[in-house]
Design an enzyme around this catalytic site. Sequence first.
Site, PDB file in Angstrom:
ATOM      1  N   ASN A  24       0.511  -1.407  -0.144  1.00 44.52           N
ATOM      2  CA  ASN A  24       0.241   0.064  -0.299  1.00 44.52           C
ATOM      3  C   ASN A  24       0.587   1.217   0.148  1.00 44.52           C
ATOM      4  O   ASN A  24       0.650   2.675  -0.740  1.00 44.52           O
ATOM      5  CB  ASN A  24      -0.657   0.268   1.305  1.00 44.52           C
ATOM      6  CG  ASN A  24      -2.013   1.339   1.153  1.00 44.52           C
ATOM      7  OD1 ASN A  24      -2.226   2.142   0.556  1.00 44.52           O
ATOM      8  ND2 ASN A  24      -1.159   2.047   2.899  1.00 44.52           N
ATOM      9  N   ARG A  46      -8.450   5.222   2.153  1.00 51.35           N
ATOM     10  CA  ARG A  46      -7.311   4.282   0.263  1.00 51.35           C
ATOM     11  C   ARG A  46      -6.363   5.475  -0.218  1.00 51.35           C
ATOM     12  O   ARG A  46      -5.791   5.251  -0.642  1.00 51.35           O
ATOM     13  CB  ARG A  46      -8.338   4.085  -0.188  1.00 51.35           C
ATOM     14  CG  ARG A  46      -9.409   2.792   0.138  1.00 51.35           C
ATOM     15  CD  ARG A  46     -10.236   2.330  -0.278  1.00 51.35           C
ATOM     16  NE  ARG A  46     -10.946   1.033  -0.042  1.00 51.35           N
ATOM     17  CZ  ARG A  46     -12.162   0.300   0.206  1.00 51.35           C
ATOM     18  NH1 ARG A  46     -13.286   0.865  -0.793  1.00 51.35           N
ATOM     19  NH2 ARG A  46     -12.577  -0.717  -0.236  1.00 51.35           N
ATOM     20  N   ASP A  71       1.952   6.770   0.251  1.00 49.75           N
ATOM     21  CA  ASP A  71       0.858   5.488  -0.404  1.00 49.75           C
ATOM     22  C   ASP A  71       1.313   5.456  -1.912  1.00 49.75           C
ATOM     23  O   ASP A  71       1.354   6.840  -2.815  1.00 49.75           O
ATOM     24  CB  ASP A  71      -0.184   6.732  -0.033  1.00 49.75           C
ATOM     25  CG  ASP A  71      -1.447   5.708   0.104  1.00 49.75           C
ATOM     26  OD1 ASP A  71      -1.610   4.839   0.545  1.00 49.75           O
ATOM     27  OD2 ASP A  71      -2.027   5.772  -1.071  1.00 49.75           O
ATOM     28  N   ARG A  91       0.475 -12.760   2.512  1.00 46.79           N
ATOM     29  CA  ARG A  91      -0.906 -11.514   3.144  1.00 46.79           C
ATOM     30  C   ARG A  91      -0.757 -10.178   2.840  1.00 46.79           C
ATOM     31  O   ARG A  91       0.747  -9.622   2.505  1.00 46.79           O
ATOM     32  CB  ARG A  91      -0.394 -11.203   4.995  1.00 46.79           C
ATOM     33  CG  ARG A  91      -1.463  -9.967   5.225  1.00 46.79           C
ATOM     34  CD  ARG A  91      -0.620 -10.120   6.767  1.00 46.79           C
ATOM     35  NE  ARG A  91      -0.985  -9.373   7.941  1.00 46.79           N
ATOM     36  CZ  ARG A  91      -0.933  -7.573   8.224  1.00 46.79           C
ATOM     37  NH1 ARG A  91       0.125  -7.841   7.382  1.00 46.79           N
ATOM     38  NH2 ARG A  91      -1.216  -7.032   8.343  1.00 46.79           N
ATOM     39  N   ASP A 126      -0.591  -6.451   3.310  1.00 46.94           N
ATOM     40  CA  ASP A 126      -0.777  -5.677   4.692  1.00 46.94           C
ATOM     41  C   ASP A 126      -1.712  -4.328   4.424  1.00 46.94           C
ATOM     42  O   ASP A 126      -1.765  -3.902   3.332  1.00 46.94           O
ATOM     43  CB  ASP A 126       0.481  -5.106   4.666  1.00 46.94           C
ATOM     44  CG  ASP A 126       0.082  -4.098   5.956  1.00 46.94           C
ATOM     45  OD1 ASP A 126       0.235  -5.122   7.804  1.00 46.94           O
ATOM     46  OD2 ASP A 126       1.437  -3.424   5.713  1.00 46.94           O
ATOM     47  N   HIS A 142      -6.297  -0.486   3.107  1.00 51.11           N
ATOM     48  CA  HIS A 142      -6.321   0.714   2.247  1.00 51.11           C
ATOM     49  C   HIS A 142      -6.034   1.499   1.145  1.00 51.11           C
ATOM     50  O   HIS A 142      -5.215   2.654  -0.080  1.00 51.11           O
ATOM     51  CB  HIS A 142      -4.835   1.871   3.340  1.00 51.11           C
ATOM     52  CG  HIS A 142      -5.126   2.171   4.918  1.00 51.11           C
ATOM     53  ND1 HIS A 142      -6.100   2.937   5.003  1.00 51.11           N
ATOM     54  CD2 HIS A 142      -4.961   0.859   5.883  1.00 51.11           C
ATOM     55  CE1 HIS A 142      -6.512   2.538   6.985  1.00 51.11           C
ATOM     56  NE2 HIS A 142      -5.593   1.706   6.924  1.00 51.11           N
ATOM     57  N   GLU A 170      -5.298  -7.707   4.853  1.00 49.13           N
ATOM     58  CA  GLU A 170      -5.350  -7.002   6.366  1.00 49.13           C
ATOM     59  C   GLU A 170      -6.256  -6.279   6.233  1.00 49.13           C
ATOM     60  O   GLU A 170      -6.624  -4.682   5.468  1.00 49.13           O
ATOM     61  CB  GLU A 170      -4.181  -6.816   6.948  1.00 49.13           C
ATOM     62  CG  GLU A 170      -4.070  -6.322   8.513  1.00 49.13           C
ATOM     63  CD  GLU A 170      -4.254  -5.464   8.260  1.00 49.13           C
ATOM     64  OE1 GLU A 170      -4.105  -4.628   9.744  1.00 49.13           O
ATOM     65  OE2 GLU A 170      -3.371  -4.532   7.684  1.00 49.13           O
ATOM     66  N   ASN A 211      -2.667 -11.173  16.573  1.00 45.63           N
ATOM     67  CA  ASN A 211      -1.711 -11.110  16.127  1.00 45.63           C
ATOM     68  C   ASN A 211      -0.918  -9.987  16.284  1.00 45.63           C
ATOM     69  O   ASN A 211      -1.100  -9.657  17.745  1.00 45.63           O
ATOM     70  CB  ASN A 211      -2.531 -10.791  14.542  1.00 45.63           C
ATOM     71  CG  ASN A 211      -2.512  -8.892  14.658  1.00 45.63           C
ATOM     72  OD1 ASN A 211      -3.063  -8.551  15.476  1.00 45.63           O
ATOM     73  ND2 ASN A 211      -2.814  -8.156  13.212  1.00 45.63           N
ATOM     74  N   ARG A 215      -5.547 -19.327  11.408  1.00 42.56           N
ATOM     75  CA  ARG A 215      -3.659 -18.993  12.042  1.00 42.56           C
ATOM     76  C   ARG A 215      -3.313 -18.890  13.153  1.00 42.56           C
ATOM     77  O   ARG A 215      -4.485 -18.313  14.303  1.00 42.56           O
ATOM     78  CB  ARG A 215      -3.401 -17.691  11.381  1.00 42.56           C
ATOM     79  CG  ARG A 215      -2.135 -17.225  11.418  1.00 42.56           C
ATOM     80  CD  ARG A 215      -1.462 -16.037  10.608  1.00 42.56           C
ATOM     81  NE  ARG A 215      -2.196 -14.966  11.674  1.00 42.56           N
ATOM     82  CZ  ARG A 215      -2.568 -13.526  11.098  1.00 42.56           C
ATOM     83  NH1 ARG A 215      -2.129 -13.277   9.480  1.00 42.56           N
ATOM     84  NH2 ARG A 215      -3.244 -12.497  11.961  1.00 42.56           N
TER      85      ARG A 215
END
Length: 474
Positions: free
Chosen positions: A99, A158, A167, A195, A197, A201, A234, A295, A333
Amino acid sequence: LYDPNCNGKQVMVHLFEWKWTDIAAECERYLAGAGFCGVQVSPPTEHVILPENNYPWWQRYQPVSYKLFSRSGSEADFVDMVHRCNSVGVRIYVDAVVNHMTGTGRSGTADGGSTYNSVGDARDFPGVPYSAEHFTPRDQCPSGDGNVNDYSNPANVRNCYLVSLTDLYGKLDYVRDAVAGYFNHLIQVGVAGIRIDAAKHMWPEDIAAVLSRLNDLPTDQGFPAGSKFYVFQEVIDQNDGAIKVDEYYDTGYVTEFRYCSKIAWGIKDYGQLSNLIDYGWGMARSDRAFIFTDNHDNQRGHGGGGNVITHENPRDYKQAVAYTLAQDYGFTRIMSSYFFENSDQGPPSNGGYSTADVTINADGSCGGGWVCEHRWNVMKKMVEFRNLVAGTTMSNYWNNGNAVAFSRGNQGFFAMAKQGSMSETLQTGLPAGSYCNIIDDCASSIQVGADGMAQVNINNYEEPIMAVCVGCGG
Ligand code: ARE
Ligand code: CA
């Protein structure tokens, strides 16, 4: 996209901050035999190095390039790990930070040799390469200071900078190609999935555009032809903003953080376990839900924190993980942690920036500051249970507020007693016979009659858990 590519196995472990050499050894000496599907590894890419913060664990969430050189080791170490784990049937899942790049105002040289400069208006990451035009234009972000500060507005979430992290502009083909290039490199090495991350966003269509550029997994690493990269995203949806997990169903699994709160509540108050999975609450459908008791963020108060149970309360934690693996919702997990005194503290080190080896004691537990929850006997046995009962549903559910029990089809039966003891005659759903409790290494057992009923006794304060199954244990 939805298949973790591990031959039907059911549980992944996050070996948080472990070095590649240690993970390779762990695949061979423990994870393969214990039936683990695979390992989520910490971000493998070049990252900032922050001596001024005493090398916190989170420096790895500020990538500098997509070269595979990190605090966990070199590219050669990474490739060796993936190959060795694949050859014993344990898959590797990469924590992919795409991201953003580093926080604003940083400059330097990362370990793999790439420079970075995000000071002022500079956005120079020559190791990719990215430059200023590849970052989300300021006019796309409806926030006074350019940072994410309004979770009720998707454009804010986002297009603005998450905790001032620069970003990436995921609309651009250039950025999509660069990210897909990184993922295709992982695929070529033999990584089974990622995954994503901070997926919350990123715009779902930007993620889809990257995934559409990916190759199939390589058959020379043991993947059947046509296998696709496994993706879990995520997305922290706690009914606290505009972004919902279901926006991400087309691009993979989604992290279900409401499960963390729910299981913590359920262990505190067993009555709550009866409505653990609350679709009225918006929890993700089972075939998209990626679940865990805690987590690497919420166990230390990052990422919104919350009421979660961690290894610091071993008795409760064993119950929480056991119940999570026993019930039939989601893909699971297990967390594997290191001890810490403050929430920024990095992994056990040899001094400074060099991560210490994981020490394995004679009794199979870990030393040197590593917790290794995944090596606790209860966790290991419950992985075996979950693999064996895969595909069955929960039935014969019984809960009196102090103890709980249910069957998994005609393959398994699980019971747990909050105060450490219970004595009940219950329907197990199992064929007649004698079954031993794998949790206490078959010290206790139950006799199931022709009608499926059995007298269920638990007497064990520290580990008040019973799991029996057809074809497991001794
Ligand atoms: C660090 C410093 C910051 C600094 C920044 C840039 O702590 O002060 O501004 O660097 O220089 C991790 C750490 C951060 C760290 C970051 C970069 O947790 O402290 O910042 O690395 O080094 C939201 C996001 C979610 C995110 C959490 C943390 O939605 O995606 O915040 N989680 C992932 C990872 C983290 C990681 C990052 C993302 C960044 O798992 O480990 O950050 O790559 C509600 C909302 C949630 C929100 C939550 C917390 O619950 O619903 O969406 O989570 O609040 O704000
Ligand atoms: Ca973004």
